[in-house]
Scaffold this motif. Structure first.
Motif, PDB file in Angstrom:
ATOM      1  N   ARG A   1      12.123  22.120   7.169  1.00 45.72           N
ATOM      2  CA  ARG A   1      11.459  22.709   5.997  1.00 45.72           C
ATOM      3  C   ARG A   1      12.271  23.830   5.371  1.00 45.72           C
TER       4      ARG A   1
ATOM      5  N   TYR B   1      14.073  21.384  -2.109  1.00 44.78           N
ATOM      6  CA  TYR B   1      12.939  20.515  -1.775  1.00 44.78           C
ATOM      7  C   TYR B   1      12.188  20.158  -3.055  1.00 44.78           C
TER       8      TYR B   1
ATOM      9  N   GLU C   1       9.122  20.101  -3.866  1.00 43.52           N
ATOM     10  CA  GLU C   1       7.995  20.959  -4.231  1.00 43.52           C
ATOM     11  C   GLU C   1       8.423  22.343  -4.696  1.00 43.52           C
ATOM     12  N   ASP C   2       9.711  22.649  -4.614  1.00 42.98           N
ATOM     13  CA  ASP C   2      10.195  23.968  -5.023  1.00 42.98           C
ATOM     14  C   ASP C   2      10.109  24.160  -6.530  1.00 42.98           C
ATOM     15  N   LYS C   3      10.045  25.421  -6.920  1.00 39.38           N
ATOM     16  CA  LYS C   3       9.994  25.773  -8.344  1.00 39.38           C
ATOM     17  C   LYS C   3      11.387  26.020  -8.908  1.00 39.38           C
TER      18      LYS C   3
ATOM     19  N   ASP D   1      10.919  30.539  -3.327  1.00 42.58           N
ATOM     20  CA  ASP D   1      10.590  29.288  -2.640  1.00 42.58           C
ATOM     21  C   ASP D   1      10.822  29.409  -1.141  1.00 42.58           C
TER      22      ASP D   1
END
Length: 296
Positions: free
Chosen positions: A134, A152, A154-156, A166
């Protein structure tokens, strides 16, 4: 000049001991310019996050916090809006670091540069109880200051300075916002925080003075008296006399006389004063502080 931001994560300590550590450091001769009242503090189940008010001496300050907490402190920083990195401390000693542009300040040994950009995914995984997979993608050497590619899905943010947000989220903490300082003060005053104060302080290993006060106060309140003590006064006894309920009976009460100058009474008065001081730290309103003491 770009953004300089320093955030420390104190592992396994709640908001109250962390505030104490900051105050002790601020009161020392070498305080690194820290002003606890200007820091943004965010508790979580794994520890407490602090956005420092000072961009100077941050490594030394993180080391000092690690000494105070007798454990791990992770310093995450953004340097001049160009890159982010971290330094990990354990009881004052540096235990790891990460920098995606190790030669930012000039040429360096290639082996050392590779080590600095490799990070410590396994160590951080153990400390913060997150899977290695992760967080490992965050640790690589950058070829440019900004890349839209993300570690990743889902990161911004991509591989840029703001990616630190993140990374902190992946460890289980909330990245602070500008309005967080006022919100945190209000939540503590009202007895709640994200996840509740009780949950967020589950790993505290030290007992703050206010808990010692609260633990002692029941001996002064009949509704919460420990067994064997009752604050009911006898009609035949002076005002400073208490009845011990274990030995007492309707026909033969047992009295324990305490003078107004006894150490017990002096301690109660001192603790009452400390409790009011603690309440006043939560609110600058004297009346509100008094209400908090009465509620306790």
């Amino acid at each position: 000049m770009g953004l300089f931001l320093n955030i420390v994560i104190v592992k396994g300590r709640g908001i109250f001991p962390v505030k104490k550590y900051l105050r002790l450091i601020a009161e020392s001769s070498n305080n690194f310019g820290i002003e606890p009242g200007e820091c943004i503090i965010r508790p979580a189940s794994k520890g407490t996050l602090v956005q420092l008010n000072s961009p100077y001496g941050y490594k030394e300050l993180a080391s000092a916090l690690s000494v105070q907490s007798k454990g791990e402190v992770l310093l995450c920083y953004i340097y001049d809006d160009d890159f982010w990195g971290y330094h990990l401390y354990n009881n004052g000693e540096e235990a790891g670091c990460f920098c995606p542009i190790p030669d930012y300040f000039g040429d360096m040994d290639e082996e050392e540069a590779l080590s600095m950009s490799a990070g410590d995914a396994e160590i951080l995984s153990c400390i913060f109880d997150v899977p290695v997979e992760r967080i490992s993608n965050y640790f690589c050497r950058w070829t440019d200051l900004v890349s839209e590619e993300k570690a990743y899905p889902e990161d911004k943010y991509g591989y840029e300075a703001c990616q630190m947000a993140d990374f902190i989220k992946a460890l289980g903490f909330t990245f602070p916002k500008a309005e967080d300082k006022q919100a945190a003060d209000t939540e503590v005053l009202n007895g709640t925080t994200p996840g509740s104060i009780q949950e967020n302080n589950i790993n505290i290993q030290e007992t703050p003075f206010y808990l010692e006060v609260i633990e002692f106060l029941p001996t002064f309140a009949s509704a919460k008296m420990p067994s064997g003590i009752d604050t009911r006064e006898s009609s035949d006894a002076p005002a400073s006399t208490f009845i011990t309920s274990e030995a007492a009976s309707p026909s033969s009460p047992h009295f324990v006389t305490m003078s107004k100058n006894s150490p017990f009474i002096s301690r109660v008065v001192g603790l009452q004063s400390n409790l009011f001081s603690f309440a006043y730290k939560l609110t600058s309103d004297h009346d509100r502080a008094s209400d908090l003491v009465q509620d306790t």
